[in-house]
Design an enzyme around this catalytic site. Structure first.
Site, short mmCIF file in Angstrom:
data_model
loop_
_atom_site.label_atom_id
_atom_site.label_comp_id
_atom_site.label_asym_id
_atom_site.label_seq_id
_atom_site.Cartn_x
_atom_site.Cartn_y
_atom_site.Cartn_z
N ASP A 33 0.87 -1.20 0.03
CA ASP A 33 0.07 -0.12 -0.09
C ASP A 33 0.88 1.19 0.05
OD1 ASP A 33 -2.94 -0.26 -0.21
OD2 ASP A 33 -2.89 -1.29 1.82
N ASP A 73 -11.36 -8.06 13.81
CA ASP A 73 -9.90 -8.95 13.69
C ASP A 73 -9.42 -8.61 15.21
OD1 ASP A 73 -10.33 -9.37 11.02
OD2 ASP A 73 -8.51 -8.10 10.40
N LYS A 79 -27.89 -2.90 -0.22
CA LYS A 79 -28.07 -3.40 1.06
C LYS A 79 -27.15 -2.79 2.29
CE LYS A 79 -31.46 -6.24 1.04
NZ LYS A 79 -32.62 -5.92 1.56
N GLY A 83 13.06 -11.36 -7.73
CA GLY A 83 12.74 -12.71 -7.37
C GLY A 83 13.91 -13.27 -6.34
N CYS A 93 16.76 -6.23 -11.08
CA CYS A 93 17.51 -6.91 -10.05
C CYS A 93 17.93 -8.43 -10.32
CB CYS A 93 16.59 -6.95 -8.74
SG CYS A 93 17.52 -7.00 -7.21
N LEU A 94 17.13 -9.28 -9.93
CA LEU A 94 17.34 -10.88 -10.44
C LEU A 94 17.23 -10.76 -12.05
CD1 LEU A 94 17.56 -13.64 -9.46
CD2 LEU A 94 14.78 -13.94 -10.04
N ARG A 134 20.61 -9.09 -1.96
CA ARG A 134 21.95 -9.87 -1.27
C ARG A 134 22.91 -9.97 -2.22
NH1 ARG A 134 20.98 -11.08 3.72
NH2 ARG A 134 18.70 -11.55 3.68
N HIS A 139 15.83 -1.29 -8.08
CA HIS A 139 14.29 -1.49 -8.51
C HIS A 139 13.89 -0.07 -8.78
CE1 HIS A 139 13.73 -5.61 -7.07
NE2 HIS A 139 14.65 -5.24 -6.15
N GLU A 193 11.18 0.50 -10.43
CA GLU A 193 9.68 0.40 -10.26
C GLU A 193 8.98 1.23 -9.10
OE1 GLU A 193 11.51 -2.15 -10.05
OE2 GLU A 193 10.82 -3.71 -8.65
N1 GLN Z 1 17.61 -13.09 -5.20
C1 GLN Z 1 18.54 -11.75 -5.77
C2 GLN Z 1 19.45 -11.26 -4.52
O1 GLN Z 1 18.92 -11.27 -3.57
C3 GLN Z 1 17.63 -10.83 -6.33
C4 GLN Z 1 16.87 -10.13 -5.44
C5 GLN Z 1 15.76 -9.22 -6.29
O2 GLN Z 1 15.35 -9.32 -7.44
N2 GLN Z 1 15.26 -8.19 -5.35
O3 GLN Z 1 20.18 -10.64 -4.79
#
Ligand code: GLN
Length: 535
Positions: free
Chosen positions: A71, A148, A188, A355, A382-383, A463, A508, A510
């Site tokens: 969010d 909740d 409703k 990922g 990234c990945l 990482r 990233h 995005e």
């Molecule tokens: N798994 C990869 C890393 O840890 C890429 C991480 C990702 O895409 N955010 O470096």
């Protein structure tokens, strides 16, 4: 003094509470008020960083490196303000902090209890969001649904805040569902009434009720909600289903939602400037082209896992008046003998987002090879950079066993590896390379063409890194390292010039794209895809 708006949800989850909170924030900002946003998540994880995307969707990362709820991505995209560590508070964070204080002896002599110790800690986090941002108005969304068990301490803290600060400084927006029953063909209000009774049972009387509904609420329905829930009829706002979420602030503006808030706070109703936003809505409703982009990932069944990537593609599409249709490609399926020509047949561009772990990795590598060899525009995130390096090492440099230590600890050619400072890490939570790092872009590269800047700041969450030992051989064979972090000498961006558009980044992008300001990399990727000669 900062004023506080609290947004709760009733009846069911998934009503778009986050979008309601963001829309209200946008309206207040467009009247010249400084707004800041915060989300309370009642789960016990300290942050969502350790959860599977299937549980939680995307982990959004703020500039200061906080791993947060998705969010917050909506918040930043709507209000275009950088949020920070005060913006996402979980039960885990609250309890960790209270327990740490208890061990230190801060409460010596006391029995540490939910009321007042946990609730005080929660209240402090609300105040901290105000003081650290210096905002006129802080909007706090409370995750989950009223009733909740998990969120009770948060609701109790907010009740206390209202009691301490009064109605002129606090305001409760409650979002509910007004379903339409087919057959009897009527809306409703009972679920809304019950949810407000539940909220009142916890000592909170809402000031504004936002009703999610498939059709506009007639006056009689608003009167009924007003009567049963003890609020003026004007304070019942309808949130009608829309296909374009950017329409929602305009819908609330037309119902004077922001004026209700400012009146209760005794703040001036300054002139509103929503013209950029109105132009955006207009653009989105009038896109005249469309293209397909393939998104290759392993969490594709849950689109929320890639929400910022998808939004960024759309933002760039808006700039070129183009609708982006996503071809969701499950990377594991590419590992079978599936025909790649079929899978990518209509796609003008291929994107491999972030990922973790090795499931589906080989499928993504196949997709990258396909994009590289068939000259289809490629953007790796990234990945998506790490795998592009592995693909290049294997298929162009002839290092057939190239891999990442993440996927194969025993790999003899780890072109992607852990840096020394990560090797000693024991705890998994909050220890990735996180948040803003500087990237130095080489002149005369595609990256430079995209950004037109030499130094950029982008957000990270990973990482592993490109292993510098392999830079020479990769470079010799034509891979270009177009972005480097000077301080650490880590690779931040790569590209392959012998191709219409092949670029990837370790960060990233995005997280920084905004609907009215698409990110340079996404913008260039979409432009290249639109221009792609591919039939
Ligand atoms: N798994 C990869 C890393 O840890 C890429 C991480 C990702 O895409 N955010 O470096």
């Amino acid at each position: 003094m900062t004023k506080f708006v609290f947004v709760t949800g009733g009846v069911v989850s998934g009503l778009g509470k986050g979008i309601t909170a963001s829309s209200l924030a946008l309206l207040l900002k467009s009247r010249g008020y400084k707004v800041f946003m915060q989300k309370f998540d009642p789960y016990i994880n300290v942050d969502p960083g350790t959860m599977s995307p299937f549980q939680h969707g995307e982990v959004f990362v703020t500039a200061d490196g906080t791993e947060t709820d998705l969010d917050l991505g909506h918040y930043e995209r709507f209000i275009d303000e950088e949020l920070n560590y005060t913006s996402n508070i979980t039960t885990g964070k609250i309890y960790s902090s209270v327990i740490e204080k208890e061990r230190r002896g801060d409460y010596l002599g006391a029995t540490v209890q939910i009321v007042p110790h946990i609730t005080n800690e929660i209240k402090n986090k609300v105040y901290e969001a105000g003081t650290s941002s210096n905002a006129d108005i802080v909007i706090t969304e409370i995750g989950g649904t009223i009733g909740d068990i998990e969120s009770q301490a948060f609701i109790e803290a907010l009740r206390q805040l209202r009691n301490e600060l009064g109605k002129e400084n606090t305001l409760f927006v409650h979002t509910t569902l007004v379903p339409y029953i087919y057959g009897s063909n009527e809306l409703k209000t009972k679920p809304t009434q019950h949810s407000v009774i539940e909220l009142r049972g916890m000592g909170i009387q809402p000031d504004i009720i936002v009703c999610r509904t498939p059709v506009v609420l007639e006056d009689s329905i608003k009167s009924k909600i007003s009567l049963f829930c003890s609020i003026p009829k004007e304070n019942v706002i309808d949130s009608i289903d829309v296909t374009n979420i950017y329409q929602i602030p305009i819908n609330y503006y037309n119902q004077k939602m922001d004026e209700l808030v400012l009146n209760q706070f005794g703040l001036d109703i300054r002139k509103s400037n929503l013209s950029d936003w109105e132009n955006l809505v207009n653009t989105v409703n009038n896109l005249d082209k469309e293209i397909e982009i393939s998104l290759v990932g392993k969490y594709v069944e849950l689109h929320d896992a890639y929400i910022s990537v998808v939004e960024s593609l759309k933002h760039a599409g808006y700039f070129y008046k183009t609708k982006i249709n996503i071809n969701w490609v499950d990377s594991e399926q590419l590992e079978t003998d599936i025909n790649l020509n079929e899978v990518f047949k209509n796609s003008k561009g291929i994107i491999v987002p972030g990922g973790f772990g090795n499931r589906g990795i080989e499928g993504k590598i196949k997709a990258i090879e396909y994009a590289r060899c068939n000259k289809i525009p490629y953007l790796g995130l990234c990945l998506g950079l790490q795998l592009a390096v592995i693909e290049f090492a294997r298929n162009v440099c002839g290092i057939t066993d190239a891999s990442s230590k993440e996927f194969n600890e025993l790999c003899l050619n780890p072109v992607i590896d852990l840096m020394a400072n990560q090797k000693s890490v024991i705890n998994m939570g909050g220890t990735l390379r996180l948040g803003n790092f500087e990237c130095h872009i080489k002149k005369n590269t595609l990256a430079y063409k995209c950004y037109n800047e030499e130094f950029i700041l982008e957000r990270h969450r990973h990482r592993y890194e490109v292993n510098n030992k392999y830079r020479d051989i990769l470079q010799e064979k034509g891979l270009v390292f177009s972005g480097i972090n000077d301080k650490t000498d880590l690779v931040e961006m790569i590209e392959y010039p012998n191709h219409p558009f092949f670029i990837a980044c370790q960060f990233h992008p995005e997280f920084k794209s905004r609907p009215t300001r698409p990110h340079p990399l996404f913008k260039a990727f979409i432009k290249a895809s639109i221009d792609s000669k591919r039939k």
